[in-house]
Design an enzyme around this catalytic site. Sequence first.
Site, PDB file in Angstrom:
ATOM      1  N   ASN A  20      -5.318  11.327 -10.638  1.00 19.27           N
ATOM      2  CA  ASN A  20      -4.930  10.271  -9.694  1.00 19.27           C
ATOM      3  C   ASN A  20      -6.219   9.865  -8.988  1.00 19.27           C
ATOM      4  O   ASN A  20      -6.723  10.589  -8.144  1.00 19.27           O
ATOM      5  CB  ASN A  20      -3.906  10.857  -8.734  1.00 19.27           C
ATOM      6  N   GLN A  53      -5.780   4.142  -6.022  1.00 18.92           N
ATOM      7  CA  GLN A  53      -5.819   3.732  -4.620  1.00 18.92           C
ATOM      8  C   GLN A  53      -7.258   3.656  -4.120  1.00 18.92           C
ATOM      9  O   GLN A  53      -8.131   4.373  -4.615  1.00 18.92           O
ATOM     10  CB  GLN A  53      -5.050   4.723  -3.720  1.00 18.92           C
ATOM     11  N   CYS A  80      -1.241   8.454   1.045  1.00 17.40           N
ATOM     12  CA  CYS A  80      -1.776   8.773  -0.279  1.00 17.40           C
ATOM     13  C   CYS A  80      -2.218  10.228  -0.236  1.00 17.40           C
ATOM     14  O   CYS A  80      -3.316  10.554   0.231  1.00 17.40           O
ATOM     15  CB  CYS A  80      -2.941   7.856  -0.633  1.00 17.40           C
ATOM     16  N   GLY A  81      -1.351  11.107  -0.700  1.00 15.66           N
ATOM     17  CA  GLY A  81      -1.564  12.535  -0.526  1.00 15.66           C
ATOM     18  C   GLY A  81      -2.779  13.078  -1.244  1.00 15.66           C
ATOM     19  O   GLY A  81      -3.561  13.861  -0.679  1.00 15.66           O
ATOM     20  N   ASN A 190       8.048   3.531  -4.821  1.00 19.58           N
ATOM     21  CA  ASN A 190       7.543   4.400  -5.865  1.00 19.58           C
ATOM     22  C   ASN A 190       8.745   4.943  -6.626  1.00 19.58           C
ATOM     23  O   ASN A 190       9.818   5.154  -6.044  1.00 19.58           O
ATOM     24  CB  ASN A 190       6.756   5.564  -5.252  1.00 19.58           C
ATOM     25  N   GLU A 208       3.866   4.257  -9.568  1.00 21.19           N
ATOM     26  CA  GLU A 208       3.495   3.978  -8.190  1.00 21.19           C
ATOM     27  C   GLU A 208       3.558   2.484  -7.926  1.00 21.19           C
ATOM     28  O   GLU A 208       3.019   1.681  -8.699  1.00 21.19           O
ATOM     29  CB  GLU A 208       2.076   4.496  -7.906  1.00 21.19           C
ATOM     30  N   ARG A 209       4.199   2.126  -6.824  1.00 19.13           N
ATOM     31  CA  ARG A 209       4.284   0.704  -6.466  1.00 19.13           C
ATOM     32  C   ARG A 209       2.877   0.147  -6.262  1.00 19.13           C
ATOM     33  O   ARG A 209       1.999   0.792  -5.692  1.00 19.13           O
ATOM     34  CB  ARG A 209       5.118   0.507  -5.193  1.00 19.13           C
ATOM     35  N   GLY A 218       0.336  12.567  -4.859  1.00 19.37           N
ATOM     36  CA  GLY A 218       0.706  13.568  -3.885  1.00 19.37           C
ATOM     37  C   GLY A 218       2.002  13.238  -3.168  1.00 19.37           C
ATOM     38  O   GLY A 218       2.897  14.078  -3.055  1.00 19.37           O
TER      39      GLY A 218
END
Length: 279
Positions: A20, A53, A80-81, A190, A208-209, A218
Site C-alpha cells: 500500500n 495515497q 490512512c492507517g 471503501n 479503496e475509494r 490499514g
Amino acid sequence: MTETAAATATRFMKMHGLGNDFVVIDRRSGSASVTPALARALGDRHFGVGFDQLAVIEPDPDADARLIFYNADGSPSAACGNATRCIARFLMDDTGARSLSLRTERGLLAAEDAGGGLTRVNMGAPLLDWHEVPLARHCDTLHLPIAGDPVACGMGNPHCTFFVPAVEDVDVPAFGAAHEHHPLFPERTNVEVVQVLSDSEIRLRIWERGTGVTLASGSCSCAAAVAAARRGLTGRDVTVRVDGGTLEIDWREDGVWMTGPTAHVFDGILTPDFLEALA
C-alpha cells in the site's frame, strides 16, 4: 538541476506498508503547497510518481506532527492507517523516540515502536452509528439493506464490508467499483471483501475509494476486523491477511490498534518544471 532550482524544488519520500504505497511530503520546514491538482498529478503512475495515497506532514503545536491525506484522484481522505504507520516509523527513527502522537482529521492518534521492526498505531474507536459512518439514512450498520448483507463502519472514512466464502472468487475491481458510489454512502465508500479463516484470522481484499484495488489498507483492515468481531465471526484480536502481507488488528477499549511492517523506499525531488506545469 542547478543549486537554485534544487532549493525551490519539493522533496518527497516514497513509502509503503505491505505494498500500500504513498508519496509523503514533509512540509514542517516549508515546501510548495499541496493541492488536489498536485495530488492527482503525482498519483499518476505513468506521468507522475504513483501512489495509493499522498500524505503531507505538517507541524502541530500539540502533537509530534499533523497528517493530511489525499487519494490518487485528488480527493481528501481523513484516515490512512498504513501511511500513518510509515510516517510514525520515519519520525521515530529520526528522533529516537519510541512513541509519539500524530494529529489527523480522525483525531490525535498514538503510535509506538512494536519491536522487531514493526510499528503500531491506535486508529481510534470505530464509528458504528449510521450518521457517523456516514450513511444517507438511518440503517442498522450491522446489516445494511444491500445485496450481500454487508456491514458498515467508519474509521475516519466510510467502509462497507462483505463476507464471502472465498475472496479469490470475487472480481474485486468490478465489485468494488459497483459499490463505491452506492447511494447509501454519500461520501462514497471503501469496499472490503472478507473470508473468515478462523476465529482469529481473516483474508481480506480491498477496493479503496478514489484509488481502486490496493494490496493493503490499514483503515480497511481495521474496519474488516471490527465487522467480523461485531458479527461474532472472530474475536477482537485478529490476523488480517491482505494481498501484500499481514497486519495484526486488536480492537481494544481505547481504540483499534494496528501493527505491521513499513518500508521507506526512496527519496526524490519534484522539479520546478513539474510544479509549474500544474499552475
